[in-house]
Design a protein around this motif. Structure first.
Motif, PDB file in Angstrom:
ATOM      1  N   ARG A  95      -5.682   0.132   7.239  1.00 22.25           N
ATOM      2  CA  ARG A  95      -4.697  -0.164   6.208  1.00 22.25           C
ATOM      3  C   ARG A  95      -5.045  -1.370   5.346  1.00 22.25           C
ATOM      4  O   ARG A  95      -4.841  -1.378   4.131  1.00 22.25           O
ATOM      5  CB  ARG A  95      -3.318  -0.333   6.848  1.00 22.25           C
ATOM      6  CG  ARG A  95      -2.727   0.985   7.325  1.00 22.25           C
ATOM      7  CD  ARG A  95      -1.401   0.779   8.004  1.00 22.25           C
ATOM      8  NE  ARG A  95      -1.546   0.054   9.264  1.00 22.25           N
ATOM      9  CZ  ARG A  95      -0.526  -0.273  10.067  1.00 22.25           C
ATOM     10  NH1 ARG A  95       0.704   0.061   9.716  1.00 22.25           N
ATOM     11  NH2 ARG A  95      -0.744  -0.927  11.195  1.00 22.25           N
ATOM     12  N   ALA A 130      -2.781   5.953   1.362  1.00 19.83           N
ATOM     13  CA  ALA A 130      -3.363   5.808   2.696  1.00 19.83           C
ATOM     14  C   ALA A 130      -3.676   7.161   3.296  1.00 19.83           C
ATOM     15  O   ALA A 130      -4.730   7.365   3.921  1.00 19.83           O
ATOM     16  CB  ALA A 130      -2.405   5.029   3.606  1.00 19.83           C
ATOM     17  N   LEU A 168       0.834  -1.201   0.000  1.00 17.43           N
ATOM     18  CA  LEU A 168       0.000   0.000   0.000  1.00 17.43           C
ATOM     19  C   LEU A 168       0.868   1.250   0.000  1.00 17.43           C
ATOM     20  O   LEU A 168       1.700   1.411   0.900  1.00 17.43           O
ATOM     21  CB  LEU A 168      -0.902  -0.014   1.232  1.00 17.43           C
ATOM     22  CG  LEU A 168      -1.783   1.210   1.420  1.00 17.43           C
ATOM     23  CD1 LEU A 168      -2.828   1.304   0.304  1.00 17.43           C
ATOM     24  CD2 LEU A 168      -2.470   1.175   2.798  1.00 17.43           C
ATOM     25  N   LEU A 195      -7.670  -0.245   3.060  1.00 16.16           N
ATOM     26  CA  LEU A 195      -7.070   0.610   2.032  1.00 16.16           C
ATOM     27  C   LEU A 195      -6.309  -0.221   1.002  1.00 16.16           C
ATOM     28  O   LEU A 195      -6.309   0.105  -0.189  1.00 16.16           O
ATOM     29  CB  LEU A 195      -6.129   1.621   2.686  1.00 16.16           C
ATOM     30  CG  LEU A 195      -6.797   2.716   3.533  1.00 16.16           C
ATOM     31  CD1 LEU A 195      -5.737   3.576   4.217  1.00 16.16           C
ATOM     32  CD2 LEU A 195      -7.705   3.583   2.659  1.00 16.16           C
TER      33      LEU A 195
END
Length: 471
Positions: free
Chosen positions: A139, A108, A103, A142
């Motif tokens: 997270r 984020a 990610l 995401l």
């Protein structure tokens, strides 16, 4: 910029706008979905902690109950549970699944804030643990949104790339004939009218290529016709010059010779030892007669050279005058005239007069007619003429052989009229017919056809008298 380049640029900009719009919409949808999921996860975790607090007093093993409760959250993707004592020390905690290694930090930060914590107190039964902390970590959510975004955008880009290639292929094949059509127009502009384009591609391009081929055929035909007309005009000029020279030699030459002989006789008679008044008077009268005859012949030649003026007699009078001049030179031929009267305009009258004169001249020059019929009449917005003779026909020759008639046909067709030359069998001869458009206003007062009226000496004399008065 070429048409293909414009098409490629337009497609690129349109597809780029679609990708940007799709990314923005996906971003806002992902943000809303993440917020909803995290709120739901927090609510579920809070309810479970509340249920734990309610069940602890009745539990015989509070510590075991708390440990089991924490283990139920191991591997959760959104929530992490911490058990905290009165000193703030973490006595136990769950372990979240970590699937957010790829990610990007900017993604984020763009979609969500840092993990949030909710602390809920426990009952005294759970001592020394006094509270449970609920940490909602976005997270993993995401990471799922990031993967979904990449997948969606990848599929969209792939679809747009395929669409771009398909549209480009179709457009390239559809526009490919344009290069041949462009080259054809360039060659036409350079004077090459024989160029042809193979009709291919979509129906519109095939129709365009067929139209171009039809246009080049017509232009080539017009160009060839103009070349032939120029050649014929040169031949016509040569024929008219030869005819003028022949008229001057045959008609004016003998008269000038007679004047020269009479003048020489007068000079000899006047210069002799015994002048002869009778001879002088006789020779002077001969000179006057020859001069008058020369003037008449010269007027006839000038009339042939300038038929448009027609000496103010109109079309009917001009044709009658022409026949009156031909009759003495062709005494064995009967001229039968059927002429309508009226004012049809100088251009139309000149064309018809030229055509009639050319047809009569050809009949006298190439045949042996006994009767030549000339008819001029009006009808259907046209002035029609017909010249018929019984001089024996073509005698195996082509009817288009004479440059005079061919030139007249070109002139009449250029004025929107028609002209035909055909052989008749009974009596064997030639018929020259045609028609020239006339304004309706000029035909309104014109009779359809005059009575059949052969030209006699009185009408011929009157016509020539009018000609002498006006000249």
């Amino acid at each position: 910029m070429s048409l293909k380049a414009r098409l490629a640029l337009t497609l690129t900009l349109a597809f780029a706008a679609i990708v940007i719009i799709g990314a923005v919409l996906t971003f806002f949808q992902a943000r809303d979905n993440i917020h909803t999921e995290l709120q739901a996860a927090r609510s579920v975790a809070t309810n479970r902690v509340a249920q734990l607090v309610a069940e602890l007093p009745a539990s015989g093993d509070a510590r075991g109950k708390l440990a089991g409760f924490v283990r139920t959250f191991n591997g959760d993707r959104r929530v992490k549970i911490l058990l905290i004592d009165s000193l703030g020390v973490i006595r136990d905690q769950s372990f979240m699944a970590e699937g957010f290694g790829a990610l990007p930090d900017w993604f984020a930060r763009l979609l969500s804030s840092d993990p949030s914590t909710t602390v809920m107190p426990l009952t005294a039964v759970s001592a020394p643990i006094t509270s449970a902390a609920i940490i909602v970590d976005p997270r993993n959510e995401l990471a799922d949104a990031w993967f979904d975004l990449l997948t969606s955008l990848g599929l969209l880009v792939l679809f747009l790339a395929i669409a771009f290639l398909a549209i480009w292929t179709v457009a390239d094949r559809a526009l490919r004939p344009l290069s041949a059509i462009h080259d054809a127009f360039t060659r036409i502009g350079g004077g090459d009218y024989s160029v042809k384009v193979q009709p291919e591609g979509p129906p519109e391009m095939r129709e365009l290529a067929s139209g171009l081929n039809t246009m080049t055929e017509r232009i080539e035909a017009i160009s060839s016709r103009n070349r032939r007309l120029s050649e014929r005009l040169l031949h016509l000029q040569d024929e008219e010059r030869a005819e003028l020279a022949r008229d001057l030699h045959d008609d004016i030459g003998p008269l000038l010779f007679a004047i020269d002989v009479d003048a020489s006789s007068i000079r000899r008679a006047a210069g002799g030892e015994t002048p002869s008044p009778a001879v002088i008077v006789e020779r002077a009268g001969g000179i006057v007669a020859a001069a008058h005859q020369a003037r008449r012949q010269l007027r006839r030649i000038l009339g042939n050279l300038r038929p448009g003026a027609m000496s103010g007699l109109g079309l009917k009078g001009a044709i009658e005058e022409m026949v009156a001049e031909l009759r003495p030179r062709h005494e064995g031929i009967d001229f039968d005239l059927e002429l309508c009267d009226g004012e049809f305009g100088a251009t139309v009258e000149t064309l018809v007069h030229r055509a009639v004169r050319e047809a009569v001249t050809n009949a006298l020059r190439h045949g042996t007619p006994d009767v030549i019929t000339v008819k001029v009449e009006t009808g259907a917005g046209r002035l029609a003429f017909t010249v018929t003779d019984d001089g024996g026909g073509f005698s195996g020759k082509r009817p288009e052989g004479g440059f005079g008639l061919v030139g007249m046909r070109e002139r009449i067709e250029a004025a929107g009229g028609t002209m035909q030359v055909e052989e008749i069998l009974r009596p064997r001869g030639v018929r020259v017919s045609g028609a020239v458009p006339v304004a309706a206003s000029r035909l309104a007062g014109a009779p359809r056809l005059s009575d059949r009226m052969p030209l006699d000496e009185t009408s011929a004399t009157g016509a020539m008298a009018t000609l002498r008065d006006e000249t």
